[in-house]
Write an enzyme that holds these catalytic residues in place. Sequence first.
Site, mmCIF file in Angstrom:
data_model
loop_
_atom_site.group_PDB
_atom_site.id
_atom_site.type_symbol
_atom_site.label_atom_id
_atom_site.label_comp_id
_atom_site.label_asym_id
_atom_site.label_seq_id
_atom_site.Cartn_x
_atom_site.Cartn_y
_atom_site.Cartn_z
ATOM 1 N N ALA A 158 42.166 47.262 52.960
ATOM 2 C CA ALA A 158 42.934 48.197 53.805
ATOM 3 C C ALA A 158 43.498 47.567 54.994
ATOM 4 C CB ALA A 158 41.718 49.125 54.116
ATOM 5 N N GLY A 174 36.161 42.391 41.733
ATOM 6 C CA GLY A 174 36.992 42.090 40.396
ATOM 7 C C GLY A 174 38.470 42.350 40.582
ATOM 8 N N GLY A 175 39.039 43.183 41.364
ATOM 9 C CA GLY A 175 40.472 43.199 41.876
ATOM 10 C C GLY A 175 41.180 43.905 40.888
ATOM 11 N N GLU A 229 38.618 39.590 62.307
ATOM 12 C CA GLU A 229 37.552 39.316 61.483
ATOM 13 C C GLU A 229 36.491 38.734 61.726
ATOM 14 O OE1 GLU A 229 37.249 40.174 57.911
ATOM 15 O OE2 GLU A 229 35.222 39.237 58.377
ATOM 16 N N GLU A 247 36.284 51.207 52.504
ATOM 17 C CA GLU A 247 34.823 51.497 52.233
ATOM 18 C C GLU A 247 34.230 52.070 53.508
ATOM 19 O OE1 GLU A 247 32.808 48.416 50.313
ATOM 20 O OE2 GLU A 247 30.897 49.665 50.375
ATOM 21 N N ARG A 250 29.427 54.776 36.863
ATOM 22 C CA ARG A 250 28.477 53.659 37.515
ATOM 23 C C ARG A 250 27.239 54.382 37.654
ATOM 24 N NH1 ARG A 250 32.542 50.030 41.283
ATOM 25 N NH2 ARG A 250 33.307 48.683 39.679
ATOM 26 N N ASN A 306 34.745 41.596 51.418
ATOM 27 C CA ASN A 306 34.525 41.942 50.037
ATOM 28 C C ASN A 306 35.522 41.940 48.936
ATOM 29 O OD1 ASN A 306 31.394 42.071 49.750
ATOM 30 N ND2 ASN A 306 31.764 44.075 50.893
#
Lengths: 516, 516
Positions: A53, A85-86, A72, A483, A342, A80
Amino acid sequence: MAQFETSRRSLLKAGTAAAAAAIAPAAAHASENDKSVKFDGEYDVIVVGSGFAGMACAYKVAKAGLKVLMIEKMGVFGGNSAICGGNMACPVNPVQKAQGIKDSEELFIADCLKDGLGINHTELLDVLYRRGNDTVKFVTDCGAEFVPNKMLFEGGHSVPRSYEIKAGSGSGYIVPMYETLSKMKNCVMKTRTKFDDFVLDKDGRVTGVVCREGYRFNRKLASDDVENKTGHRRVYKARKGVMLAAGGFSRDIWFRQVQDPRVVPSTDSTNQPGATAGVLLKALEIGATPLQISWLQFLPYCNPHEDGFGVTVNFTNHACMDLGMVVNKKTGKRFMDEHAGRKIKTDAELKVIGKDKNYPIAICDDSIVKAINPSFVKAPLAAKTVFVANTLEEIADHFGIKKDAFLAEVKRFNQFVKEGEDKDFHRILKFNNGLTISKPPFYGVEVAPKIHHTMGGLLINPEAQVISSKTHKPIPGLYAGGEITGGVHGASRLGTVAVLDALTFGMVAGENLAKA
Amino acid sequence: MAQFETSRRSLLKAGTAAAAAAIAPAAAHASENDKSVKFDGEYDVIVVGSGFAGMACAYKVAKAGLKVLMIEKMGVFGGNSAICGGNMACPVNPVQKAQGIKDSEELFIADCLKDGLGINHTELLDVLYRRGNDTVKFVTDCGAEFVPNKMLFEGGHSVPRSYEIKAGSGSGYIVPMYETLSKMKNCVMKTRTKFDDFVLDKDGRVTGVVCREGYRFNRKLASDDVENKTGHRRVYKARKGVMLAAGGFSRDIWFRQVQDPRVVPSTDSTNQPGATAGVLLKALEIGATPLQISWLQFLPYCNPHEDGFGVTVNFTNHACMDLGMVVNKKTGKRFMDEHAGRKIKTDAELKVIGKDKNYPIAICDDSIVKAINPSFVKAPLAAKTVFVANTLEEIADHFGIKKDAFLAEVKRFNQFVKEGEDKDFHRILKFNNGLTISKPPFYGVEVAPKIHHTMGGLLINPEAQVISSKTHKPIPGLYAGGEITGGVHGASRLGTVAVLDALTFGMVAGENLAKA
């Protein structure tokens, strides 16, 4: 107009840390002279966090010619996102169309609501549908590369709708975006720079941030957010606004256990150690609206013998769960739809694992391994987390699976695949393309869920603006994506939708900040 | 030491309302001169809210001789507590012992965890166990009267462990407490007085409140908390601390839908109209820790044809669910353990009700009605929400229940009671004491869940102190109890435990404030 910091109530003034107690009391007021703030620098946009994001927003804004600061807190960019996985979902896309896969907004939202237990904010899912193909074009323009003409059939999705990132991880987006941004003069990116507070003007508009440069995250502290006072204080102005892209709190030992007391400090997570709740909680102090914060998601295809995300997840997920099968050692039998969402799989696995750590075994064969991305197999073979054998009997012996029942169960599963109908768990088998568990060598791997994603967060609107609980309207100058926000996924998200979520709302925030 | 209001970031300054826009922007700063505040009055303790937790705290503190101010935003005292069922759980009590009912802390906590989905904070449940009998004595000393030698067997509890309040509602505690407090010179109680903000000292201690007197709640507003500017501003000092007992947000149309988008504005609630999230959200601004805020609980024995709590709940719960049975009209059959916890029953009922509003029918007979508190029967009979008939056939005809299957199901249920074993839903039947559905007249009533309790809220410790997310320690001077807090009940609470919760933590907060 004079600027005021909210931080007169903040503790995190490293510049005056010597004067502060080790852990200062709540809501401490700062000294008198903080009514007007001296800025150490000015930007158009300040981005907090450097994952999907944050990068997407910074990229959009920098390309529009604006002056951007990205901060950062860790020593490397990407959060993350760089290690995930991407792969990226995109409902109703041209590759699906070319392959005759019928998808729709309704089907996509229904899939998300199913694992999300119905509490998703569908106005945000609608953004993912409307802008998904724009996001694909945007990240491709940024330099991300997908495996051509391929759609992954991810757990919980009713049809194949996910692009596979060539790089095999989220670095496939982060690296090219970072490389472009690092060459742009109007974009400044700082690692080891921790967000501490907002600067607000007298009307409540977010006009800057207080941060600490030269901060060093300390994973040995019980709570880095509360205890770590390193770094020197800087205050930066954001003329157009601030983007919150600080991620989730899967590694916030204290806050995650407040939300779910079953999660103890030793509970493993797939996340990098800096995934804490500090920015989220600070946003609540200026009236950002919390939603669904207590929903923690586990990733149901982790390896219990690796720390963190590990190198085995993609193998277990794409080989054994997308195409193979998973059994309970004690019974030798399957116990769930391996292709469910999940939450459904996590709940089923935790029941099997119980207190005696009876980890389920995920199985596949050579034909399946040949059908997946080769990078998914190499790493676990090198790490020896996966056991390889020439017969299913050896697999059973190695893991202690009840043998006769197991051999019969493999036959039963193969028959289901051939008939296209899973009579036990109603798994969708048509995208298996006939692949069964028949050809040696066979592969087996233990499975356990780990904390992966914190579903809730700040309430945003479809424009990625953070909504105030005090006005029910956007907090001027404040955007968020990924997130740190909540609502898109409800109680539990499907795989590959978070990548779409974070990149899309980062892009949307960037578009809106560019024209702000 | 000079006092500072946090409210420079607040909008709710009715005293200067003329200068403010209709809906002011988020996090607006107040005028320059609010750095030091002029108090309009001083108390030892200020209690926000007048339900169980507020009354219990005020009572304890006033009896200790301290000067107390209780503020209540509505026109009457008591909040939801005054209108709720009022029966109170108390694990391991003398009445159980006298009746040979075996209870334990472990059993109590296991029962709570079952409906709470395992996410309860057991350190708070432990307080209810340790202090439960103290609470019974305390409220009895206050003037509350229980039905002697009686233990109710409430849904989700494994054994009878709930005292029945003689008055038939929570007014049985509120009225005598209020009457005593209203005669005490050291206790000032004000209705139509809305909490707006905290006053903090420079170290972050809560030292007072900003409120509006002469405020009038307006149920016609989309959001009273955001839009209502009535009343005149007052600032009161609290020398020892502030108790938050402002309840839940079941009637906060906006905030509850943010947490669960399935809840629409027309979704009915058992709560009084003032149950909004304002105080909870303001506490988050000074760093109080949110937990499990998105869990809304429905009460599964409401009547869909009454507004709000109505007069039929106690009848449906104690006659039909504790002792009788509930059927699906379409099948004529039972579909759940009528004695399960609220979440389990709500989920089962919502499935039956579906989109065509197929409300389940709750049934009992004359022998059951004679066994319950007569006050539970009178009101619904007068309101004609309950249908009475001489035969079960008439009940079936009236509600449109599939008749033959229904008559067979009643026989089957009666047989289960006689044998002491529910072969269909494993309901505990031993406390039915042989009561079956056999003796005319028969009673039938439609059932629907309504929003009843918002499970999450602020994190407190066993001392009822509000915990800061910035320090992980108590916010000095700030206490909370009852529905504004979270954790005790987890995802869903059992009936009669909230009464124990609110009264106990109100009492504990009062004890601690008295010695603060």
